[in-house]
Design an enzyme around this catalytic site. Structure first.
Site, PDB file in Angstrom:
ATOM      1  N   ALA A 241       0.842  -1.187   0.000  1.00  0.00           N
ATOM      2  CA  ALA A 241       0.000   0.000   0.000  1.00  0.00           C
ATOM      3  C   ALA A 241       0.883   1.244   0.000  1.00  0.00           C
ATOM      4  O   ALA A 241       2.102   1.140  -0.167  1.00  0.00           O
ATOM      5  CB  ALA A 241      -0.933  -0.037   1.198  1.00  0.00           C
TER       6      ALA A 241
ATOM      7  N   ALA B  63       3.053   1.176   3.664  1.00  0.00           N
ATOM      8  CA  ALA B  63       3.862   0.017   4.039  1.00  0.00           C
ATOM      9  C   ALA B  63       3.630  -1.142   3.093  1.00  0.00           C
ATOM     10  O   ALA B  63       2.670  -1.140   2.319  1.00  0.00           O
ATOM     11  CB  ALA B  63       3.506  -0.411   5.462  1.00  0.00           C
ATOM     12  N   GLN B  64       4.531  -2.136   3.145  1.00  0.00           N
ATOM     13  CA  GLN B  64       4.251  -3.394   2.465  1.00  0.00           C
ATOM     14  C   GLN B  64       4.565  -4.557   3.393  1.00  0.00           C
ATOM     15  O   GLN B  64       5.333  -4.411   4.343  1.00  0.00           O
ATOM     16  CB  GLN B  64       4.936  -3.472   1.114  1.00  0.00           C
ATOM     17  CG  GLN B  64       6.402  -3.739   1.099  1.00  0.00           C
ATOM     18  CD  GLN B  64       6.924  -3.609  -0.348  1.00  0.00           C
ATOM     19  OE1 GLN B  64       6.573  -2.688  -1.086  1.00  0.00           O
ATOM     20  NE2 GLN B  64       7.769  -4.529  -0.754  1.00  0.00           N
ATOM     21  N   VAL B  65       3.916  -5.696   3.114  1.00  0.00           N
ATOM     22  CA  VAL B  65       3.989  -6.830   4.036  1.00  0.00           C
ATOM     23  C   VAL B  65       4.596  -8.039   3.335  1.00  0.00           C
ATOM     24  O   VAL B  65       4.224  -8.363   2.205  1.00  0.00           O
ATOM     25  CB  VAL B  65       2.580  -7.169   4.578  1.00  0.00           C
ATOM     26  CG1 VAL B  65       2.624  -8.419   5.455  1.00  0.00           C
ATOM     27  CG2 VAL B  65       2.004  -5.997   5.358  1.00  0.00           C
TER      28      VAL B  65
ATOM     29  N   ASP C 124     -10.401   0.565  11.639  1.00  0.00           N
ATOM     30  CA  ASP C 124     -10.154   0.362  10.206  1.00  0.00           C
ATOM     31  C   ASP C 124     -10.636  -1.046   9.863  1.00  0.00           C
ATOM     32  O   ASP C 124      -9.960  -1.825   9.216  1.00  0.00           O
ATOM     33  CB  ASP C 124      -8.642   0.503   9.948  1.00  0.00           C
ATOM     34  CG  ASP C 124      -8.325   0.773   8.476  1.00  0.00           C
ATOM     35  OD1 ASP C 124      -9.271   0.984   7.696  1.00  0.00           O
ATOM     36  OD2 ASP C 124      -7.134   0.749   8.122  1.00  0.00           O
TER      37      ASP C 124
END
Ligand code: ADP
Ligand code: MG
Length: 362
Positions: free
Chosen positions: A131, A134-136, A285
């Site tokens: 996104a 951040a990234q996972v 969220d």
């Protein structure tokens, strides 16, 4: 202190990107737009080829992560930006091109203070999600635990800080113009935006929220929060238990796996009420991309960047409103709205009760 000419330069650059995406047309035509701002827009679009249908999302994406976040916020306000723009802005929630893994590795090593191999036996270089902030990545710790590693995009904090400084500068100047520009309180809006996004840019804070919610929900059946791996968590990296489950957005898969959908719905509502009304601290969220259903049917929430807090008085109001709406006591619901000053006192309580009934009965 950043020089005014730097802010003006940035604003013109952004204005030009907006213009090229046709995103200034509406604002330029609006009668409320102050003439000074209109003049700036005209300079920005000088010589740019402007498309017929505006692409707000494309423009925000081209400007950068802070603009993407701002655009996502605006997408929730069709009352401000109009239905069409809001729908267009919704596409900002889609995933973005990921940061290449070598950069992510460097960010993890910088954040945790050592070579990746000291912390993880393996990290999948292909992210499971990317996104704007951040990234996972999926990984395994050296002890052999399956984990998700959330990493801030490199440079995103500096980028945000820089852009927000210009938003603040622009908001102060806009507010000084008076009239409509002052009424919309741009400085307060930007201050709020800054407060919320700065929290999301601190993953240690997100980890703390997860941990706080986990203890608040301890013992609540059928709902849980993944465990944080504090030894592998810092401001820019968050490591947590990997969740093997079905996204709650994937209805087909839930049915195929034999999950009881009405029961899931009931448990999700109860989990929310327990958090918001009993605890006053809730996952704010809670969209379908942030909820998993584990094989044993437990609902597992992820993504704790945005949390809500409600004080005791407001929790009573909220509880009474929900209870009144479900039992059809519209008069009481209307009274609470006046008591809480959610509705200004010059309105009529009985009229408001009728309006509530018109919504509640169908
Ligand atoms: N603990 C986890 N277990 C499995 N997948 C995860 C986990 N945490 C995140 N993910 C995956 O990564 C995606 C992005 O993570 P999330 O925390 O929601 O980040 P964002 O704030 O960018 O939405 C999620 O939608 C999910 O697919
Ligand atoms: Mg998410």
């Amino acid at each position: 202190m950043t020089a005014p000419r730097t802010h003006i330069f940035r604003l013109l650059k952004w204005g030009r990107i907006l213009a090229r995406h046709g995103a200034l047309k509406g604002l330029e035509a609006a009668p409320q737009t102050p003439p000074e701002v209109r003049r700036l827009f005209r300079i920005a679009r000088l010589g740019a080829s402007v498309p017929k249908t505006p692409d707000y999302a494309g423009a925000f994406r081209a400007i950068g992560p802070a603009a993407i976040k701002l655009g996502q916020t605006l997408a929730t306000r069709p009352d401000l930006v109009g239905e069409e723009a809001a729908i267009n802005l919704l596409s900002l929630q889609d995933s973005l091109p990921p940061v290449p893994f070598p950069e992510i590795r460097a960010e993890i090593e910088l954040g945790l203070g050592g070579p990746l191999e000291r912390f993880f036996a393996h990290v999948d270089p292909v992210p499971v999600g990317a996104a704007s902030i951040a990234q996972v990545h999926r990984g395994t710790t050296i002890e052999g635990r399956d984990v998700a590693i959330k990493v801030l995009r490199p440079g995103v904090r500096k980028n945000f800080a820089r852009d927000i400084e210009t938003y603040e500068w622009a908001a102060a100047h806009l507010e000084a113009l008076g009239g409509e520009a002052t009424r919309l309180r741009p400085q307060l809006t930007i201050a709020n935006f800054k407060r919320w996004t700065m929290r999301e840019l601190d993953l240690r804070r997100e980890a703390a929220s997860a941990s706080e919610l986990a203890s608040a929900m301890d013992g609540h059946p059928g709902y849980r929060v993944p465990e944080i791996d504090w030894d592998r968590t810092c401001g820019t990296v968050m490591t947590l238990e990997w969740i093997d489950g079905i996204k709650i957005s994937n209805r087909e898969a839930l049915i195929a796996a034999g999950h009881d959908l009405p029961d899931l719905a009931r448990r999700l509502v109860l989990a929310f009420l327990r958090q918001a009304i009993a605890g006053g601290f809730f996952h704010a969220d809670m969209h379908q991309g942030n909820l998993f259903v584990a094989p044993d049917s437990t609902i597992v929430a992820i993504d704790f960047g945005i949390m809500g807090r409600i004080n005791r008085q407001a929790r009573f109001w909220l509880a009474e409103i929900l209870y009144g709406l479900t039992t059809g006591n519209y008069k009481r619901v209307a009274e609470i709205h006046f008591e809480a000053q959610y509705v200004p006192s010059y309105h009529n309580v009985d009229e408001f009760a009728t309006a509530l009934r018109a919504v509640g009965e169908p």
